[in-house]
Scaffold this motif. Structure first.
Motif, PDB file in Angstrom:
ATOM      1  N   ASP A  74     114.224 -18.547-104.245  1.00  6.29           N
ATOM      2  CA  ASP A  74     114.167 -17.144-103.825  1.00  6.29           C
ATOM      3  C   ASP A  74     114.314 -17.012-102.308  1.00  6.29           C
ATOM      4  O   ASP A  74     115.007 -16.119-101.818  1.00  6.29           O
ATOM      5  N   GLN A 117     110.699 -22.358-107.523  1.00 11.68           N
ATOM      6  CA  GLN A 117     111.144 -20.966-107.660  1.00 11.68           C
ATOM      7  C   GLN A 117     111.086 -20.251-106.313  1.00 11.68           C
ATOM      8  O   GLN A 117     112.005 -19.509-105.955  1.00 11.68           O
ATOM      9  N   SER A 152     124.173 -16.244-105.342  1.00  9.85           N
ATOM     10  CA  SER A 152     123.879 -15.478-106.554  1.00  9.85           C
ATOM     11  C   SER A 152     122.782 -16.217-107.319  1.00  9.85           C
ATOM     12  O   SER A 152     122.324 -17.278-106.902  1.00  9.85           O
ATOM     13  N   ARG A 153     122.408 -15.675-108.446  1.00 12.66           N
ATOM     14  CA  ARG A 153     121.382 -16.319-109.269  1.00 12.66           C
ATOM     15  C   ARG A 153     121.967 -17.400-110.183  1.00 12.66           C
ATOM     16  O   ARG A 153     121.232 -18.087-110.877  1.00 12.66           O
ATOM     17  N   ARG A 179     120.518 -20.959-110.023  1.00 14.42           N
ATOM     18  CA  ARG A 179     119.053 -20.965-110.003  1.00 14.42           C
ATOM     19  C   ARG A 179     118.425 -22.097-110.814  1.00 14.42           C
ATOM     20  O   ARG A 179     117.581 -22.844-110.318  1.00 14.42           O
ATOM     21  N   LEU A 229     118.017 -17.737-101.364  1.00 12.88           N
ATOM     22  CA  LEU A 229     118.856 -16.608-101.758  1.00 12.88           C
ATOM     23  C   LEU A 229     118.648 -15.421-100.810  1.00 12.88           C
ATOM     24  O   LEU A 229     119.609 -14.778-100.374  1.00 12.88           O
TER      25      LEU A 229
END
Length: 179
Positions: free
Chosen positions: A15, A11, A82-83, A86, A18
């Protein structure tokens, strides 16, 4: 900073990637650069396969410059924009943190540049983790037109004048691929 927990580290990796993509977009905007300059180069479908290629070859990540098909999920450095990617990004990163590794990516080689056919997320994770090489199945291709098509140099990449703005090194004379 690594926590030792694969999911939490994955994670954090997403992050961080991004955030770097967003900072790069902002810096480009502040310097007056077009946002399209930060998109992945696209090889397109104007290619002819000339060699079935090599399986499980080590390819320098810096030579992977684009995608076979357009994608807006990643910028030209394979950072997520973008997410949307993810979940898959974190799953692949967690597998790597657990020691499972990842499958080879499928690349098209046009000259000395590589374009991703399958494995955008794997390339993005490898870049985010600071890897220098990625295992790949390579298929050699060349452009259909001898001059590389409209807006293209003889090697199939951007013309020499556009190479610097695309973030690619300038080249000397273009080389022909063997038939």
């Amino acid at each position: 900073m690594r926590t030792g927990l694969p999911r939490a580290d994955a994670q954090d990796d997403f992050d961080r990637a991004l955030r770097r993509a967003r900072w790069a977009t902002l810096a480009g905007w502040l310097h007056g650069r077009s946002s399209s300059r930060n998109r992945l180069l696209v090889l397109g479908d104007e290619t002819i396969i000339i060699d079935a290629g090599v399986r499980d070859a080590a390819v320098p990540i810096d030579h992977i410059v684009g995608s076979v098909e357009p994608t807006r999920c990643f910028d030209r450095h394979f950072r997520p924009t973008s997410r949307l990617p993810r979940t898959r990004f974190e799953r692949i990163a967690a597998d790597i943190h657990c020691g499972r590794g990842m499958d080879p990516v499928d690349l098209y080689q046009c000259g000395d540049q590589y374009y991703v056919l399958d494995g955008h997320h794997r390339v993005a994770v490898a870049r985010a983790l600071g890897e220098r090489w990625v295992l790949a199945n390579i298929t050699k291709v060349r452009r259909k037109s001898p001059d590389g098509g409209p807006g293209r140099g003889p090697d199939g990449g951007p013309p020499a004048a556009d190479r610097a703005t695309a973030g690619l090194p300038r080249r000397g004379r273009a080389r022909e691929l063997p038939n």
